[in-house]
Write a protein that holds these residues in place. Structure first.
Motif, PDB file in Angstrom:
ATOM      1  N   ASN A 198      16.788 -23.887 -28.525  1.00  0.00           N
ATOM      2  CA  ASN A 198      15.881 -25.028 -28.580  1.00  0.00           C
ATOM      3  C   ASN A 198      14.484 -24.516 -28.249  1.00  0.00           C
ATOM      4  O   ASN A 198      14.336 -23.646 -27.377  1.00  0.00           O
ATOM      5  N   TYR A 199      13.475 -25.043 -28.956  1.00  0.00           N
ATOM      6  CA  TYR A 199      12.116 -24.547 -28.780  1.00  0.00           C
ATOM      7  C   TYR A 199      11.134 -25.690 -28.589  1.00  0.00           C
ATOM      8  O   TYR A 199      11.296 -26.772 -29.149  1.00  0.00           O
ATOM      9  N   ALA A 200      10.096 -25.414 -27.830  1.00  0.00           N
ATOM     10  CA  ALA A 200       8.980 -26.335 -27.771  1.00  0.00           C
ATOM     11  C   ALA A 200       8.318 -26.374 -29.150  1.00  0.00           C
ATOM     12  O   ALA A 200       8.280 -25.357 -29.854  1.00  0.00           O
ATOM     13  N   ASP A 201       7.803 -27.522 -29.529  1.00  0.00           N
ATOM     14  CA  ASP A 201       7.185 -27.659 -30.844  1.00  0.00           C
ATOM     15  C   ASP A 201       6.061 -26.647 -31.055  1.00  0.00           C
ATOM     16  O   ASP A 201       5.852 -26.155 -32.162  1.00  0.00           O
ATOM     17  N   SER A 202       5.354 -26.326 -29.994  1.00  0.00           N
ATOM     18  CA  SER A 202       4.189 -25.454 -30.102  1.00  0.00           C
ATOM     19  C   SER A 202       4.548 -24.008 -30.462  1.00  0.00           C
ATOM     20  O   SER A 202       3.670 -23.247 -30.881  1.00  0.00           O
ATOM     21  N   VAL A 203       5.811 -23.627 -30.295  1.00  0.00           N
ATOM     22  CA  VAL A 203       6.201 -22.239 -30.565  1.00  0.00           C
ATOM     23  C   VAL A 203       7.231 -22.111 -31.684  1.00  0.00           C
ATOM     24  O   VAL A 203       7.594 -20.984 -32.055  1.00  0.00           O
ATOM     25  N   LYS A 204       7.700 -23.216 -32.208  1.00  0.00           N
ATOM     26  CA  LYS A 204       8.704 -23.166 -33.279  1.00  0.00           C
ATOM     27  C   LYS A 204       8.194 -22.352 -34.459  1.00  0.00           C
ATOM     28  O   LYS A 204       7.058 -22.496 -34.892  1.00  0.00           O
ATOM     29  N   GLY A 205       9.071 -21.480 -34.951  1.00  0.00           N
ATOM     30  CA  GLY A 205       8.711 -20.640 -36.080  1.00  0.00           C
ATOM     31  C   GLY A 205       7.989 -19.370 -35.699  1.00  0.00           C
ATOM     32  O   GLY A 205       7.791 -18.492 -36.541  1.00  0.00           O
ATOM     33  N   ARG A 206       7.556 -19.275 -34.447  1.00  0.00           N
ATOM     34  CA  ARG A 206       6.835 -18.075 -33.992  1.00  0.00           C
ATOM     35  C   ARG A 206       7.603 -17.305 -32.927  1.00  0.00           C
ATOM     36  O   ARG A 206       7.511 -16.082 -32.865  1.00  0.00           O
ATOM     37  N   PHE A 207       8.312 -18.007 -32.069  1.00  0.00           N
ATOM     38  CA  PHE A 207       9.056 -17.378 -30.971  1.00  0.00           C
ATOM     39  C   PHE A 207      10.552 -17.437 -31.251  1.00  0.00           C
ATOM     40  O   PHE A 207      11.047 -18.398 -31.860  1.00  0.00           O
ATOM     41  N   THR A 208      11.269 -16.423 -30.749  1.00  0.00           N
ATOM     42  CA  THR A 208      12.723 -16.388 -30.870  1.00  0.00           C
ATOM     43  C   THR A 208      13.327 -15.983 -29.541  1.00  0.00           C
ATOM     44  O   THR A 208      12.983 -14.932 -29.003  1.00  0.00           O
ATOM     45  N   ILE A 209      14.222 -16.810 -29.028  1.00  0.00           N
ATOM     46  CA  ILE A 209      14.928 -16.491 -27.789  1.00  0.00           C
ATOM     47  C   ILE A 209      16.303 -15.944 -28.144  1.00  0.00           C
ATOM     48  O   ILE A 209      16.934 -16.392 -29.111  1.00  0.00           O
ATOM     49  N   SER A 210      16.749 -14.964 -27.379  1.00  0.00           N
ATOM     50  CA  SER A 210      18.078 -14.403 -27.579  1.00  0.00           C
ATOM     51  C   SER A 210      18.615 -13.939 -26.233  1.00  0.00           C
ATOM     52  O   SER A 210      17.873 -13.861 -25.250  1.00  0.00           O
ATOM     53  N   ARG A 211      19.906 -13.647 -26.206  1.00  0.00           N
ATOM     54  CA  ARG A 211      20.509 -13.201 -24.955  1.00  0.00           C
ATOM     55  C   ARG A 211      21.558 -12.145 -25.228  1.00  0.00           C
ATOM     56  O   ARG A 211      22.184 -12.128 -26.287  1.00  0.00           O
ATOM     57  N   ASP A 212      21.739 -11.278 -24.237  1.00  0.00           N
ATOM     58  CA  ASP A 212      22.780 -10.263 -24.263  1.00  0.00           C
ATOM     59  C   ASP A 212      23.563 -10.410 -22.972  1.00  0.00           C
ATOM     60  O   ASP A 212      23.130  -9.938 -21.915  1.00  0.00           O
ATOM     61  N   ASN A 213      24.693 -11.089 -23.040  1.00  0.00           N
ATOM     62  CA  ASN A 213      25.454 -11.360 -21.827  1.00  0.00           C
ATOM     63  C   ASN A 213      25.989 -10.085 -21.176  1.00  0.00           C
ATOM     64  O   ASN A 213      26.152 -10.032 -19.958  1.00  0.00           O
ATOM     65  N   ALA A 214      26.259  -9.083 -21.965  1.00  0.00           N
ATOM     66  CA  ALA A 214      26.758  -7.819 -21.412  1.00  0.00           C
ATOM     67  C   ALA A 214      25.706  -7.139 -20.544  1.00  0.00           C
ATOM     68  O   ALA A 214      26.047  -6.389 -19.622  1.00  0.00           O
ATOM     69  N   LYS A 215      24.449  -7.402 -20.855  1.00  0.00           N
ATOM     70  CA  LYS A 215      23.349  -6.792 -20.105  1.00  0.00           C
ATOM     71  C   LYS A 215      22.673  -7.774 -19.154  1.00  0.00           C
ATOM     72  O   LYS A 215      21.666  -7.435 -18.528  1.00  0.00           O
TER      73      LYS A 215
ATOM     74  N   ALA B 122      21.690 -21.667 -25.099  1.00  0.00           N
ATOM     75  CA  ALA B 122      22.936 -22.051 -24.454  1.00  0.00           C
ATOM     76  C   ALA B 122      23.870 -20.846 -24.322  1.00  0.00           C
ATOM     77  O   ALA B 122      23.616 -19.782 -24.885  1.00  0.00           O
ATOM     78  N   ARG B 123      24.947 -21.042 -23.566  1.00  0.00           N
ATOM     79  CA  ARG B 123      25.908 -19.953 -23.396  1.00  0.00           C
ATOM     80  C   ARG B 123      26.420 -19.455 -24.744  1.00  0.00           C
ATOM     81  O   ARG B 123      26.600 -18.253 -24.949  1.00  0.00           O
ATOM     82  N   GLY B 124      26.619 -20.385 -25.657  1.00  0.00           N
ATOM     83  CA  GLY B 124      27.158 -20.028 -26.965  1.00  0.00           C
ATOM     84  C   GLY B 124      26.115 -19.550 -27.945  1.00  0.00           C
ATOM     85  O   GLY B 124      26.454 -19.118 -29.057  1.00  0.00           O
TER      86      GLY B 124
ATOM     87  N   SER C   1      26.734 -12.236 -11.414  1.00  0.00           N
ATOM     88  CA  SER C   1      27.627 -12.558 -12.524  1.00  0.00           C
ATOM     89  C   SER C   1      27.443 -13.972 -13.054  1.00  0.00           C
ATOM     90  O   SER C   1      28.192 -14.424 -13.900  1.00  0.00           O
ATOM     91  N   PHE C   2      26.405 -14.677 -12.546  1.00  0.00           N
ATOM     92  CA  PHE C   2      26.233 -16.077 -12.943  1.00  0.00           C
ATOM     93  C   PHE C   2      25.742 -16.212 -14.378  1.00  0.00           C
ATOM     94  O   PHE C   2      25.949 -17.222 -15.032  1.00  0.00           O
ATOM     95  N   PHE C   3      25.062 -15.174 -14.856  1.00  0.00           N
ATOM     96  CA  PHE C   3      24.266 -15.260 -16.078  1.00  0.00           C
ATOM     97  C   PHE C   3      25.029 -15.856 -17.245  1.00  0.00           C
ATOM     98  O   PHE C   3      24.574 -16.779 -17.916  1.00  0.00           O
ATOM     99  N   ARG C   4      26.229 -15.332 -17.484  1.00  0.00           N
ATOM    100  CA  ARG C   4      26.934 -15.731 -18.689  1.00  0.00           C
ATOM    101  C   ARG C   4      27.454 -17.167 -18.645  1.00  0.00           C
ATOM    102  O   ARG C   4      27.880 -17.706 -19.657  1.00  0.00           O
ATOM    103  N   PHE C   5      27.384 -17.792 -17.475  1.00  0.00           N
ATOM    104  CA  PHE C   5      27.903 -19.149 -17.354  1.00  0.00           C
ATOM    105  C   PHE C   5      26.831 -20.223 -17.520  1.00  0.00           C
ATOM    106  O   PHE C   5      27.132 -21.410 -17.456  1.00  0.00           O
ATOM    107  N   TYR C   6      25.576 -19.800 -17.709  1.00  0.00           N
ATOM    108  CA  TYR C   6      24.489 -20.762 -17.753  1.00  0.00           C
ATOM    109  C   TYR C   6      23.671 -20.652 -19.030  1.00  0.00           C
ATOM    110  O   TYR C   6      23.483 -19.556 -19.562  1.00  0.00           O
ATOM    111  N   ALA C   7      23.171 -21.801 -19.453  1.00  0.00           N
ATOM    112  CA  ALA C   7      22.088 -21.774 -20.424  1.00  0.00           C
ATOM    113  C   ALA C   7      20.869 -21.190 -19.714  1.00  0.00           C
ATOM    114  O   ALA C   7      20.673 -21.402 -18.515  1.00  0.00           O
TER     115      ALA C   7
END
Length: 116
Positions: free
Chosen positions: A58-75, A52-54, A27-33
């Motif tokens: 934030n991206y490394a310069d080398s991947v900006k515009g190409r990579f997208t991070i996302s999260r699903d706290n329910a899963k 972040a939790r909310g 259950s730690f997942f939703r409490f951490y970046a």
């Protein structure tokens, strides 16, 4: 014990796309970046992207515009959508908390190879 399982890697041609997933136990997942990291042969592990939790990202310069991070706290899952892949993106990709001390030991990761 916290466990993180990465998946979704593979062999892709330059310009292609992959979507990585990381499922966390407990259950730690939703409490951490959370973050995605990568390590290429002969190089140190580096940060690729964090979320972040909310949901702020934030991206490394080398991947900006190409990579997208996302999260699903329910899963308890964090994703990394990788587009316009380049040979220099070849590495083993890992996920972990985006904290000074990772909450979990580093797992096996998932291999991403970008080659024609």
């Amino acid at each position: 014990q916290v466990q993180l399982v990465e998946s979704g890697g593979g062999l892709v041609q330059p310009g292609g796309s992959l979507r990585l997933s990381c499922v966390a136990s407990g259950s730690f997942f939703r409490f951490y970046a959370m973050g995605w990291y990568r390590q290429a042969p002969g190089k140190q592990r580096e940060m690729v992207a964090t979320i972040a939790r909310g949901g702020s990202t934030n991206y490394a310069d080398s991947v900006k515009g190409r990579f997208t991070i996302s999260r699903d706290n329910a899963k308890n899952t964090v994703y990394l959508q990788m587009n316009s892949l380049k040979p220099e993106d070849t590495a083993v990709y890992y996920c972990n908390s985006a904290t000074d001390t990772p909450v979990s030991s580093w797992g096996q990761g998932t291999q991403v190879t970008v080659s024609s």
